[in-house]
Design an enzyme around this catalytic site. Structure first.
Site, PDB file in Angstrom:
ATOM      1  N   GLY A   1       0.789  -1.237   0.000  1.00  0.00           N
ATOM      2  CA  GLY A   1       0.000   0.000   0.000  1.00  0.00           C
ATOM      3  C   GLY A   1       0.816   1.280   0.000  1.00  0.00           C
TER       4      GLY A   1
ATOM      5  CG  ASP B   1      -8.584   1.026   9.577  1.00  0.00           C
ATOM      6  OD1 ASP B   1      -9.429   1.893   9.809  1.00  0.00           O
ATOM      7  OD2 ASP B   1      -8.891  -0.159   9.358  1.00  0.00           O
TER       8      ASP B   1
ATOM      9  CG  PHE C   1     -12.648  -0.222   2.418  1.00  0.00           C
ATOM     10  CD1 PHE C   1     -11.823  -0.755   3.397  1.00  0.00           C
ATOM     11  CD2 PHE C   1     -12.365  -0.476   1.083  1.00  0.00           C
ATOM     12  CE1 PHE C   1     -10.734  -1.535   3.041  1.00  0.00           C
ATOM     13  CE2 PHE C   1     -11.271  -1.256   0.726  1.00  0.00           C
ATOM     14  CZ  PHE C   1     -10.457  -1.779   1.709  1.00  0.00           C
ATOM     15  CB  VAL C   2     -10.697   5.317   0.851  1.00  0.00           C
ATOM     16  CG1 VAL C   2     -11.748   6.178   1.521  1.00  0.00           C
ATOM     17  CG2 VAL C   2      -9.514   5.108   1.785  1.00  0.00           C
TER      18      VAL C   2
ATOM     19  NE  ARG D   1      -2.076  -3.126  -3.850  1.00  0.00           N
ATOM     20  CZ  ARG D   1      -2.226  -3.243  -2.527  1.00  0.00           C
ATOM     21  NH1 ARG D   1      -2.221  -2.169  -1.767  1.00  0.00           N
ATOM     22  NH2 ARG D   1      -2.373  -4.424  -1.970  1.00  0.00           N
TER      23      ARG D   1
HETATM   24  P1  IMP Z   1      -4.502  -1.222  10.528  1.00  0.00           P
HETATM   25  O1  IMP Z   1      -3.536  -2.235  11.023  1.00  0.00           O
HETATM   26  O2  IMP Z   1      -5.918  -1.511  10.969  1.00  0.00           O
HETATM   27  O3  IMP Z   1      -4.101   0.210  10.832  1.00  0.00           O
HETATM   28  O4  IMP Z   1      -4.614  -1.435   8.975  1.00  0.00           O
HETATM   29  C1  IMP Z   1      -3.769  -0.866   8.119  1.00  0.00           C
HETATM   30  C2  IMP Z   1      -3.876  -1.525   6.772  1.00  0.00           C
HETATM   31  O5  IMP Z   1      -5.227  -1.909   6.462  1.00  0.00           O
HETATM   32  C3  IMP Z   1      -3.451  -0.541   5.722  1.00  0.00           C
HETATM   33  O6  IMP Z   1      -2.088  -0.650   5.449  1.00  0.00           O
HETATM   34  C4  IMP Z   1      -4.309  -0.935   4.554  1.00  0.00           C
HETATM   35  O7  IMP Z   1      -3.650  -1.919   3.811  1.00  0.00           O
HETATM   36  C5  IMP Z   1      -5.550  -1.563   5.142  1.00  0.00           C
HETATM   37  N1  IMP Z   1      -6.675  -0.598   5.139  1.00  0.00           N
HETATM   38  C6  IMP Z   1      -7.240   0.007   6.205  1.00  0.00           C
HETATM   39  N2  IMP Z   1      -8.231   0.832   5.821  1.00  0.00           N
HETATM   40  C7  IMP Z   1      -8.293   0.751   4.470  1.00  0.00           C
HETATM   41  C8  IMP Z   1      -9.122   1.383   3.464  1.00  0.00           C
HETATM   42  O8  IMP Z   1     -10.012   2.210   3.733  1.00  0.00           O
HETATM   43  N3  IMP Z   1      -8.866   1.033   2.184  1.00  0.00           N
HETATM   44  C9  IMP Z   1      -7.899   0.145   1.827  1.00  0.00           C
HETATM   45  N4  IMP Z   1      -7.100  -0.457   2.722  1.00  0.00           N
HETATM   46  C10 IMP Z   1      -7.303  -0.165   4.033  1.00  0.00           C
HETATM   47 MG    MG Z   2      -2.133  -2.440   2.903  1.00  0.00          MG
END
Ligand code: IMP
Ligand code: MG
Length: 178
Positions: A43, A102, A151-152, A164
């Site tokens: 990402g 997130d 969700f984006v 992407r």
């Molecule tokens: P976290 O561990 O919950 O902070 O998740 C982080 C990862 O979840 C990011 O690196 C993204 O790959 C994925 N992610 C979280 N929210 C989104 C979203 O809205 N769109 C796409 N990927 C997301």
């Molecule tokens: Mg990711």
């Protein structure tokens, strides 16, 4: 691809301005420190390549690959290291780079992993922040844009590995989320 987008949340211009601002901040705050930028695959790839060209001081780059198991649009706390960085983090000032913060679990765990290996400091830069969703105590030092709880996709962010390569950030049409 464009037809799959319900709404553009952040345009290319808005993203570019945010990236430039972060590049300037890092260039000021890390002067003389030769920071190591570590991008979290996949990402972070788009943000990382734009950001490093807005940093005007010497820096190094590396990548780390992890996977988190969960359902389609949410990550769980389970983190699996797929590929570690190839440089030695010992004594280094590291800037961890990701597309979005997130729940914060992914970055929280990677940060711990790097500090455990002797990194001198670890700061965090994300192009997007979803502060309402945080599950760990983590505030990124560098935030591009704050986003509501949707969700984006785009600018490195995927849905099932697609979108992407969209140059802006948006929300998909609801019928596309399975
Ligand atoms: P976290 O561990 O919950 O902070 O998740 C982080 C990862 O979840 C990011 O690196 C993204 O790959 C994925 N992610 C979280 N929210 C989104 C979203 O809205 N769109 C796409 N990927 C997301
Ligand atoms: Mg990711």
């Amino acid at each position: 691809m464009k037809n799959d987008i319900e709404k553009v949340l952040f345009t290319e211009e808005e993203i570019a301005a945010a990236v430039e601002r972060i590049g300037n901040e890092i260039s000021e705050e890390y002067r003389g420190k030769n920071p190591m930028l570590i991008g979290i695959l996949r990402g972070a790839s788009v943000f990382m390549s734009d950001l490093m060209r807005k940093i005007t001081i010497p820096c190094e780059i590396d990548f780390i690959s992890v996977s988190s198991y969960g359902n389609q649009t949410e990550s769980t706390g389970q983190l699996i290291l797929r590929q570690d960085i190839s440089s030695d983090p010992k004594g280094r000032d590291i800037i961890l780079i990701d597309d979005i913060l997130d729940s914060g679990m992914t970055i929280y765990k990677i940060k711990g992993h790097l500090l455990q290996q002797g990194a001198n400091s670890v700061s965090v830069a994300v192009i997007l922040d979803k502060p309402d969703r945080r599950k760990v105590d983590l505030t990124p030092e560098y935030i591009g844009l704050e986003t509501p709880n949707y969700f984006v996709v785009g600018y490195g962010l995927d849905y099932q590995e697609k979108y992407r390569n969209l140059p802006y950030i948006g929300v998909l049409k609801p019928e596309l989320y399975s």
